[in-house]
Design a protein around this motif. Sequence first.
Motif, mmCIF file in Angstrom:
data_model
loop_
_atom_site.group_PDB
_atom_site.id
_atom_site.type_symbol
_atom_site.label_atom_id
_atom_site.label_comp_id
_atom_site.label_asym_id
_atom_site.label_seq_id
_atom_site.Cartn_x
_atom_site.Cartn_y
_atom_site.Cartn_z
ATOM 1 N N UNK A 31 5.748 -9.943 -5.762
ATOM 2 C CA UNK A 31 5.061 -11.016 -6.466
ATOM 3 C C UNK A 31 3.557 -10.793 -6.454
ATOM 4 N N UNK A 32 3.015 -10.336 -5.310
ATOM 5 C CA UNK A 32 1.576 -10.086 -5.208
ATOM 6 C C UNK A 32 1.158 -8.971 -6.147
ATOM 7 N N UNK A 33 1.952 -7.886 -6.192
ATOM 8 C CA UNK A 33 1.611 -6.752 -7.059
ATOM 9 C C UNK A 33 1.518 -7.225 -8.510
ATOM 10 N N UNK A 34 2.512 -8.004 -8.939
ATOM 11 C CA UNK A 34 2.558 -8.406 -10.347
ATOM 12 C C UNK A 34 1.543 -9.498 -10.662
ATOM 13 N N UNK B 6 -14.808 -12.083 -14.747
ATOM 14 C CA UNK B 6 -15.906 -11.588 -13.911
ATOM 15 C C UNK B 6 -15.512 -10.303 -13.201
ATOM 16 N N UNK B 7 -16.441 -9.351 -13.135
ATOM 17 C CA UNK B 7 -16.115 -8.020 -12.620
ATOM 18 C C UNK B 7 -15.692 -8.055 -11.156
ATOM 19 N N UNK B 8 -16.508 -8.724 -10.287
ATOM 20 C CA UNK B 8 -16.163 -8.681 -8.865
ATOM 21 C C UNK B 8 -14.880 -9.467 -8.565
ATOM 22 N N UNK B 9 -14.651 -10.542 -9.329
ATOM 23 C CA UNK B 9 -13.400 -11.288 -9.159
ATOM 24 C C UNK B 9 -12.216 -10.423 -9.577
ATOM 25 N N UNK B 10 -12.429 -9.590 -10.611
ATOM 26 C CA UNK B 10 -11.369 -8.671 -11.056
ATOM 27 C C UNK B 10 -10.985 -7.737 -9.898
ATOM 28 N N UNK B 11 -12.014 -7.187 -9.244
ATOM 29 C CA UNK B 11 -11.739 -6.268 -8.137
ATOM 30 C C UNK B 11 -11.064 -7.026 -6.985
ATOM 31 N N UNK B 12 -11.446 -8.293 -6.775
ATOM 32 C CA UNK B 12 -10.843 -9.083 -5.699
ATOM 33 C C UNK B 12 -9.366 -9.364 -5.993
ATOM 34 N N UNK B 13 -9.037 -9.697 -7.255
ATOM 35 C CA UNK B 13 -7.619 -9.890 -7.608
ATOM 36 C C UNK B 13 -6.850 -8.587 -7.418
ATOM 37 N N UNK B 14 -7.520 -7.461 -7.687
ATOM 38 C CA UNK B 14 -6.878 -6.170 -7.478
ATOM 39 C C UNK B 14 -6.523 -5.979 -6.002
ATOM 40 N N UNK B 15 -7.360 -6.529 -5.094
ATOM 41 C CA UNK B 15 -7.031 -6.435 -3.672
ATOM 42 C C UNK B 15 -5.733 -7.176 -3.365
ATOM 43 N N UNK B 16 -5.551 -8.381 -3.958
ATOM 44 C CA UNK B 16 -4.304 -9.125 -3.754
ATOM 45 C C UNK B 16 -3.117 -8.254 -4.160
ATOM 46 N N UNK B 17 -3.245 -7.577 -5.317
ATOM 47 C CA UNK B 17 -2.142 -6.744 -5.804
ATOM 48 C C UNK B 17 -1.897 -5.562 -4.874
#
Lengths: 99, 497
Positions: free
Chosen positions: B290-293, B304-315
């Motif tokens: 679920x986290x990956x998807x 936002x760029x840094x938020x994008x990278x932060x969501x990528x951390x969740x994945x």
Amino acid sequence: MNADRLYAYVGVVLFAMAMYAFLTHTHLLRRLLAFNVMGGGTFLILVGLAQDGRGPDPVPQALVLTGIVVAVSATALAIILLRRWFALSRSTALPEDQS
Amino acid sequence: MTAVSAGQLLPWLLVAPLAWAVIAVLIESRRGALTIAVHAIGVLLHVALGVALYTSVARSGPAAHALGGWSAPLGIGLRADGLAVTLVLLTAVVSAACAVYVMTTERAAHDADAETPRYFWPLFWLLVTSLNGIWLAGDLFNLYVGLELLGLSAVGLVALGGSETALSSALRYLMAALLGSLAYLLGVALIYAAYGTLALPELAELIAREPLTQLAIALMTIGLCLKTALFPLHGWLPPAHGVALTPVSALLSALVVKGSFYILFRLWFDVAPEAVTPLAAQGLGVLGAGAVLWGGWQALREPKLKMLVAHSTVAQLGYLFLFFPLAVGTGVSAAALATQGMLLHLVAHAFAKSAMFLASGTLIAAAGRGGVADLAGIGRHMPMSLFAFGLAGVSLMGLPPSGGFNAKWLLLQSALASGQWFWLCVLLSGGLLTAGYVFRVFRESFVESKDSQFTPTPRGYDWVALTLAAMAIALGLASQAPLSTMTSGLRVMAGGT
């Protein structure tokens, strides 16, 4: 029922009640107080359950002392952040909890 | 020169950063060359200690040390196996890179007479101390203390920005961290009541499959999952990692979330493999999927760029949890492959994500605004930063040659070896989503735009990000040596479950 086991049961009740408060309240100071009561409940369980039927045990008491120091530091940090947040936003709850 | 044994080195990995934290408080009011020199010495010393410990343990096996000569249960026991020293070295390298980034900022600000955030350095050194404390801890209670110290210093670092959003993110992070550690501590209390010890090696001998132990492990697992931001408990992570100062975001995403995951790994596979069930492991795997998807999807839509990278951390944290269903209740070879894949992913993600956050911070500093759309036309001006971002992206997507590729390949082979082909779909769609959000940043960057203005940024920023990204790639070319060190002596490699 001996006193040690009673402490552990009281700890469980405190933990459950405080956890309910932590999850349902939005006022940050109330949540912080709930965290402290939860901590108290955990410490009662830690000492009470370990000494139940075995007599005094120094290890859990030393652990609880350390735990209290950690909880005090966490509370201090939370209060500083909370005061600063209140000064900036004039709000006592996090943005997504305000309705 | 007489060789120093690994056991004698162990306490210095806690003492040195703690000493520098105290020094940092004392010289907090000063700015400029002096502070940079003092912290540069500290960083070099820490990396040297990390390298010495790693080579010593890799050569002559695990080490242990009882602080002050007091042994368990009252004393604090430290121990270092191959996995612990690899993570110590990883912490030293990644934190050194972030420190150089901050020094570059401080020098540029000093030259321009500008202010830099105060109290970064004391918190930075405390963060490093608590991370080393977690990697080297020998019992469940010291892991708790390390976990709390880590959480408190990380929350302090998030709040450094001082803005309203920084404070609300820090408070949300603090509430999640406190709840997580209390759940963990309650589990510790139950374990002590049942077995009368908290030392990891002794517990490993004693622990049996019984309801109270399983309740304790469930509580600790929930608390640690909350601290590792496992979907759906990840809500606190993107704002905290997205709003923090750039080097802080890099430290948080690369190292801090791995601290609680490391404890979870030790708990499940070193301490209590007899008490965990395949059903619970499947549950963690489903949440990881679920986290990956979900993380990937959120990153695709994030403006936002840094938020994008932060969501990528969740994945990317989700991939770590895919390890559980592959290693519990499966054969020895599938579990060994999964362990190698998970550990390699942990290290590769630390390098790639810190590189990506530092490169993003540089791009935002150049563009002056933090939106992905604000990057239009930046490709011409900041090729080095974009190159670092892309290299890090290659490892996150899992393209060869990179540490990320080898890690996902090992996980994929483990899924095939254990006959759980459905995890393949998660691995593949996760890779596609990652490619989607990395290319989204590139598409915006190469849009031609005449009117955009970019501020020049210090050269040092790009070198730091490039070095970290290159390490993520290099890990793909030389995975074998770190992998054999990390997995040596782990019970799960010998089919412990």
